[in-house]
Design an enzyme around this catalytic site. Structure first.
Site, PDB file in Angstrom:
ATOM      1  N   HIS A   1     -77.118 -61.990   8.583  1.00  0.00           N
ATOM      2  CA  HIS A   1     -75.969 -62.635   7.943  1.00  0.00           C
ATOM      3  C   HIS A   1     -76.391 -63.242   6.605  1.00  0.00           C
ATOM      4  O   HIS A   1     -77.591 -63.366   6.324  1.00  0.00           O
ATOM      5  CB  HIS A   1     -75.364 -63.721   8.857  1.00  0.00           C
TER       6      HIS A   1
HETATM    7  P1  TYD Z   1     -77.000 -67.036  15.594  1.00  0.00           P
HETATM    8  O1  TYD Z   1     -76.132 -67.191  14.386  1.00  0.00           O
HETATM    9  O2  TYD Z   1     -76.823 -65.814  16.424  1.00  0.00           O
HETATM   10  O3  TYD Z   1     -78.533 -67.161  15.155  1.00  0.00           O
HETATM   11  P2  TYD Z   1     -79.401 -66.197  14.192  1.00  0.00           P
HETATM   12  O4  TYD Z   1     -78.940 -66.455  12.820  1.00  0.00           O
HETATM   13  O5  TYD Z   1     -80.799 -66.652  14.384  1.00  0.00           O
HETATM   14  O6  TYD Z   1     -79.223 -64.804  14.659  1.00  0.00           O
HETATM   15  O7  TYD Z   1     -76.835 -68.334  16.501  1.00  0.00           O
HETATM   16  C1  TYD Z   1     -77.068 -68.313  17.885  1.00  0.00           C
HETATM   17  C2  TYD Z   1     -76.046 -69.238  18.560  1.00  0.00           C
HETATM   18  O8  TYD Z   1     -76.310 -70.591  18.210  1.00  0.00           O
HETATM   19  C3  TYD Z   1     -74.631 -68.925  18.165  1.00  0.00           C
HETATM   20  O9  TYD Z   1     -73.833 -69.032  19.336  1.00  0.00           O
HETATM   21  C4  TYD Z   1     -74.251 -70.047  17.219  1.00  0.00           C
HETATM   22  C5  TYD Z   1     -75.134 -71.189  17.674  1.00  0.00           C
HETATM   23  N1  TYD Z   1     -75.544 -72.107  16.594  1.00  0.00           N
HETATM   24  C6  TYD Z   1     -75.077 -73.404  16.608  1.00  0.00           C
HETATM   25  O10 TYD Z   1     -74.301 -73.818  17.487  1.00  0.00           O
HETATM   26  N2  TYD Z   1     -75.482 -74.266  15.643  1.00  0.00           N
HETATM   27  C7  TYD Z   1     -76.327 -73.879  14.660  1.00  0.00           C
HETATM   28  O11 TYD Z   1     -76.686 -74.701  13.795  1.00  0.00           O
HETATM   29  C8  TYD Z   1     -76.794 -72.512  14.635  1.00  0.00           C
HETATM   30  C9  TYD Z   1     -77.725 -72.030  13.552  1.00  0.00           C
HETATM   31  C10 TYD Z   1     -76.374 -71.656  15.623  1.00  0.00           C
END
Ligand code: TYD
Length: 136
Positions: free
Chosen positions: A49
């Site tokens: 992303h």
């Molecule tokens: P995700 O966006 O998939 O992480 P990455 O960028 O490492 O692939 O996030 C994993 C899960 O955690 C998703 O359900 C969203 C949640 N999350 C939060 O609740 N707060 C946060 O600050 C972050 C970064 C993720």
């Protein structure tokens, strides 16, 4: 693409090492959120992303991992394996993280609270938004 590393001052003595992170001193923004990734499973690639506004700083506290940063023009791979430095990631940079060592603890400091509306999770949409923003 300009890759910005921030080198932290390490306070070390014969007991070990200590790094302090402070808003607008060695961190170029107000820290609103801190999160960390650990127990990342073998061969996992995550991220995929970009952010519209969010700025972040990534620090590997233990172990190592790689980042792939892509500004829509260039893709660069970076190894993070040093807790004495942070990788600054600006908005509109596509990121993927991979090659996590088993013991990797990846700390991320962010200048905003979690906001799903700030994410661009579709790579083609990311490229379109980059191209639209560079059009005069
Ligand atoms: P995700 O966006 O998939 O992480 P990455 O960028 O490492 O692939 O996030 C994993 C899960 O955690 C998703 O359900 C969203 C949640 N999350 C939060 O609740 N707060 C946060 O600050 C972050 C970064 C993720």
């Amino acid at each position: 693409m300009d890759i910005k590393f921030i080198q932290f001052q390490t306070h070390g003595d014969d007991r070990g090492s200590l790094v302090a992170l402070e808003d607008h001193k060695n961190i170029p923004f107000t820290i609103k959120r801190v999160y960390y990734l650990f127990n990342t499973q073998e061969k996992v690639r995550r991220g995929f992303h970009a952010h519209k506004k969010l700025k972040q700083l990534a620090v590997v506290l233990k172990g190592s991992c790689r980042f792939m940063l892509d500004d829509g023009k260039e893709k660069i791979e970076i190894l993070l394996d040093n807790p004495e430095q942070g990788l600054y990631i600006e908005s509109f940079v596509w990121r993927e993280m991979f090659d996590f060592s088993e013991d990797c603890v990846l700390l991320v400091l962010a200048d905003s609270f979690y906001d799903e509306a700030d994410y661009i999770r579709d790579y083609d949409k990311f490229l379109r938004e980059i191209n639209d923003s560079t059009k005069i």
